[in-house]
Design a protein around this motif. Sequence first.
Motif, PDB file in Angstrom:
ATOM      1  N   ARG A  28      43.092  41.155  51.672  1.00 24.21           N
ATOM      2  CA  ARG A  28      42.745  42.425  51.029  1.00 24.21           C
ATOM      3  C   ARG A  28      42.390  43.424  52.113  1.00 24.21           C
ATOM      4  N   LEU A  29      42.994  44.609  52.014  1.00 24.93           N
ATOM      5  CA  LEU A  29      42.716  45.718  52.919  1.00 24.93           C
ATOM      6  C   LEU A  29      42.365  46.928  52.068  1.00 24.93           C
ATOM      7  N   ASP A  30      41.080  47.238  51.970  1.00 21.68           N
ATOM      8  CA  ASP A  30      40.583  48.337  51.145  1.00 21.68           C
ATOM      9  C   ASP A  30      41.020  48.165  49.691  1.00 21.68           C
ATOM     10  N   ASP A  31      41.902  49.048  49.199  1.00 21.52           N
ATOM     11  CA  ASP A  31      42.283  48.996  47.790  1.00 21.52           C
ATOM     12  C   ASP A  31      43.631  48.313  47.569  1.00 21.52           C
ATOM     13  N   GLU A  32      44.052  47.478  48.510  1.00 24.94           N
ATOM     14  CA  GLU A  32      45.358  46.827  48.408  1.00 24.94           C
ATOM     15  C   GLU A  32      45.265  45.383  48.886  1.00 24.94           C
ATOM     16  N   VAL A  33      46.011  44.520  48.222  1.00 29.44           N
ATOM     17  CA  VAL A  33      46.191  43.148  48.679  1.00 29.44           C
ATOM     18  C   VAL A  33      47.633  43.014  49.131  1.00 29.44           C
ATOM     19  N   ALA A  53      42.222  42.564  40.308  1.00 35.02           N
ATOM     20  CA  ALA A  53      42.586  41.428  39.458  1.00 35.02           C
ATOM     21  C   ALA A  53      42.958  40.219  40.303  1.00 35.02           C
ATOM     22  N   TRP A  54      43.683  40.439  41.397  1.00 38.93           N
ATOM     23  CA  TRP A  54      44.048  39.339  42.300  1.00 38.93           C
ATOM     24  C   TRP A  54      42.796  38.656  42.836  1.00 38.93           C
ATOM     25  N   MET A  55      41.844  39.450  43.308  1.00 40.21           N
ATOM     26  CA  MET A  55      40.616  38.883  43.854  1.00 40.21           C
ATOM     27  C   MET A  55      39.887  38.058  42.795  1.00 40.21           C
ATOM     28  N   LEU A  56      39.918  38.510  41.570  1.00 37.89           N
ATOM     29  CA  LEU A  56      39.227  37.819  40.488  1.00 37.89           C
ATOM     30  C   LEU A  56      39.954  36.553  40.048  1.00 37.89           C
ATOM     31  N   VAL A  57      41.266  36.647  39.829  1.00 35.94           N
ATOM     32  CA  VAL A  57      42.018  35.489  39.337  1.00 35.94           C
ATOM     33  C   VAL A  57      42.060  34.375  40.376  1.00 35.94           C
ATOM     34  N   THR A  58      42.099  34.737  41.665  1.00 37.34           N
ATOM     35  CA  THR A  58      42.141  33.707  42.697  1.00 37.34           C
ATOM     36  C   THR A  58      40.798  33.007  42.862  1.00 37.34           C
ATOM     37  N   ARG A  59      39.762  33.546  42.239  1.00 35.91           N
ATOM     38  CA  ARG A  59      38.443  32.896  42.242  1.00 35.91           C
ATOM     39  C   ARG A  59      38.147  32.211  40.919  1.00 35.91           C
ATOM     40  N   GLY A  60      39.107  32.193  39.997  1.00 35.61           N
ATOM     41  CA  GLY A  60      38.947  31.448  38.770  1.00 35.61           C
ATOM     42  C   GLY A  60      38.535  32.251  37.558  1.00 35.61           C
ATOM     43  N   MET A  66      38.257  39.300  33.746  1.00 37.50           N
ATOM     44  CA  MET A  66      38.971  40.333  34.509  1.00 37.50           C
ATOM     45  C   MET A  66      39.038  41.636  33.727  1.00 37.50           C
ATOM     46  N   ALA A  67      39.327  41.554  32.428  1.00 37.49           N
ATOM     47  CA  ALA A  67      39.439  42.757  31.603  1.00 37.49           C
ATOM     48  C   ALA A  67      38.122  43.521  31.569  1.00 37.49           C
ATOM     49  N   ALA A  68      37.008  42.812  31.478  1.00 33.38           N
ATOM     50  CA  ALA A  68      35.701  43.467  31.456  1.00 33.38           C
ATOM     51  C   ALA A  68      35.437  44.192  32.774  1.00 33.38           C
ATOM     52  N   VAL A  69      35.783  43.565  33.888  1.00 33.48           N
ATOM     53  CA  VAL A  69      35.574  44.188  35.193  1.00 33.48           C
ATOM     54  C   VAL A  69      36.478  45.406  35.357  1.00 33.48           C
ATOM     55  N   VAL A  70      37.748  45.264  35.008  1.00 27.89           N
ATOM     56  CA  VAL A  70      38.698  46.371  35.140  1.00 27.89           C
ATOM     57  C   VAL A  70      38.275  47.550  34.262  1.00 27.89           C
ATOM     58  N   ALA A  71      37.864  47.277  33.031  1.00 27.16           N
ATOM     59  CA  ALA A  71      37.432  48.357  32.130  1.00 27.16           C
ATOM     60  C   ALA A  71      36.177  49.050  32.654  1.00 27.16           C
ATOM     61  N   ALA A  72      35.305  48.312  33.316  1.00 26.87           N
ATOM     62  CA  ALA A  72      34.085  48.908  33.870  1.00 26.87           C
ATOM     63  C   ALA A  72      34.379  49.748  35.110  1.00 26.87           C
ATOM     64  N   ARG A  73      35.436  49.401  35.836  1.00 23.79           N
ATOM     65  CA  ARG A  73      35.745  50.092  37.097  1.00 23.79           C
ATOM     66  C   ARG A  73      36.761  51.219  36.940  1.00 23.79           C
ATOM     67  N   TYR A  74      37.567  51.175  35.890  1.00 21.92           N
ATOM     68  CA  TYR A  74      38.646  52.146  35.719  1.00 21.92           C
ATOM     69  C   TYR A  74      38.564  52.777  34.333  1.00 21.92           C
ATOM     70  N   VAL A  89      49.287  38.540  35.297  1.00 21.01           N
ATOM     71  CA  VAL A  89      49.126  37.148  35.717  1.00 21.01           C
ATOM     72  C   VAL A  89      50.414  36.361  35.481  1.00 21.01           C
ATOM     73  N   ALA A  90      51.108  36.633  34.397  1.00 19.77           N
ATOM     74  CA  ALA A  90      52.394  35.971  34.141  1.00 19.77           C
ATOM     75  C   ALA A  90      53.400  36.318  35.240  1.00 19.77           C
ATOM     76  N   GLU A  91      53.397  37.572  35.691  1.00 22.54           N
ATOM     77  CA  GLU A  91      54.301  37.984  36.771  1.00 22.54           C
ATOM     78  C   GLU A  91      53.919  37.306  38.091  1.00 22.54           C
ATOM     79  N   LEU A  92      52.633  37.187  38.383  1.00 24.79           N
ATOM     80  CA  LEU A  92      52.201  36.477  39.592  1.00 24.79           C
ATOM     81  C   LEU A  92      52.691  35.033  39.583  1.00 24.79           C
TER      82      LEU A  92
END
Length: 162
Positions: A28-33, A53-60, A66-74, A89-92
């Motif tokens: 991860r570099l700032d706002d990009e993985v 989302a990547w940072m979150l899903v890779t930690r389980g 993830m949706a709660a975090v994304v909605a709180a941040r964006y 996640v399906a695309e990943l």
Amino acid sequence: MDEPRVRLGDPRVGGLGFVVPNWVTHERLDDEVMAIDLETGAYFALDDAAADAWMLVTRGATIDEMAAVVAARYDTTVDAARADLERFVAELERERLLVPRDPDDKVTVDITGEGAVTLPDLPEPRAYVAPVVNKYDDLEELLRLDPVHDVDEVGWPVPRRD
């Protein structure tokens, strides 16, 4: 300002159960993985909400976490984020950046201070763009032909064990 810390649930209890395979390296570099599939040479850019989302899903994290975090941040709703994250996640998984965790894997997510995911602060306004997987294969041949990758079974670079 303190960076937000997100505590995640145990992936064996309601988590997605995905891991980053050994053939993928990421940073991860700032706002990009940036992620590279060392077997194919394809590289991927995950920006903004996708990077979070990547940072979150890779930690389980679960889709709901993830949706709660994304909605709180964006600037989006939990329901809209959840639908977008299910597709993301399906695309990943289709791109082999994530693989299902072995159900017998006894690895757990440490939800103490050390196990919290730290996400960078966001500038205002926090515009939302649905997470997408940006794939690039223009360096694919160069990465596959690089002799430094033709090493023993450990490989190079040595994959992270997290």
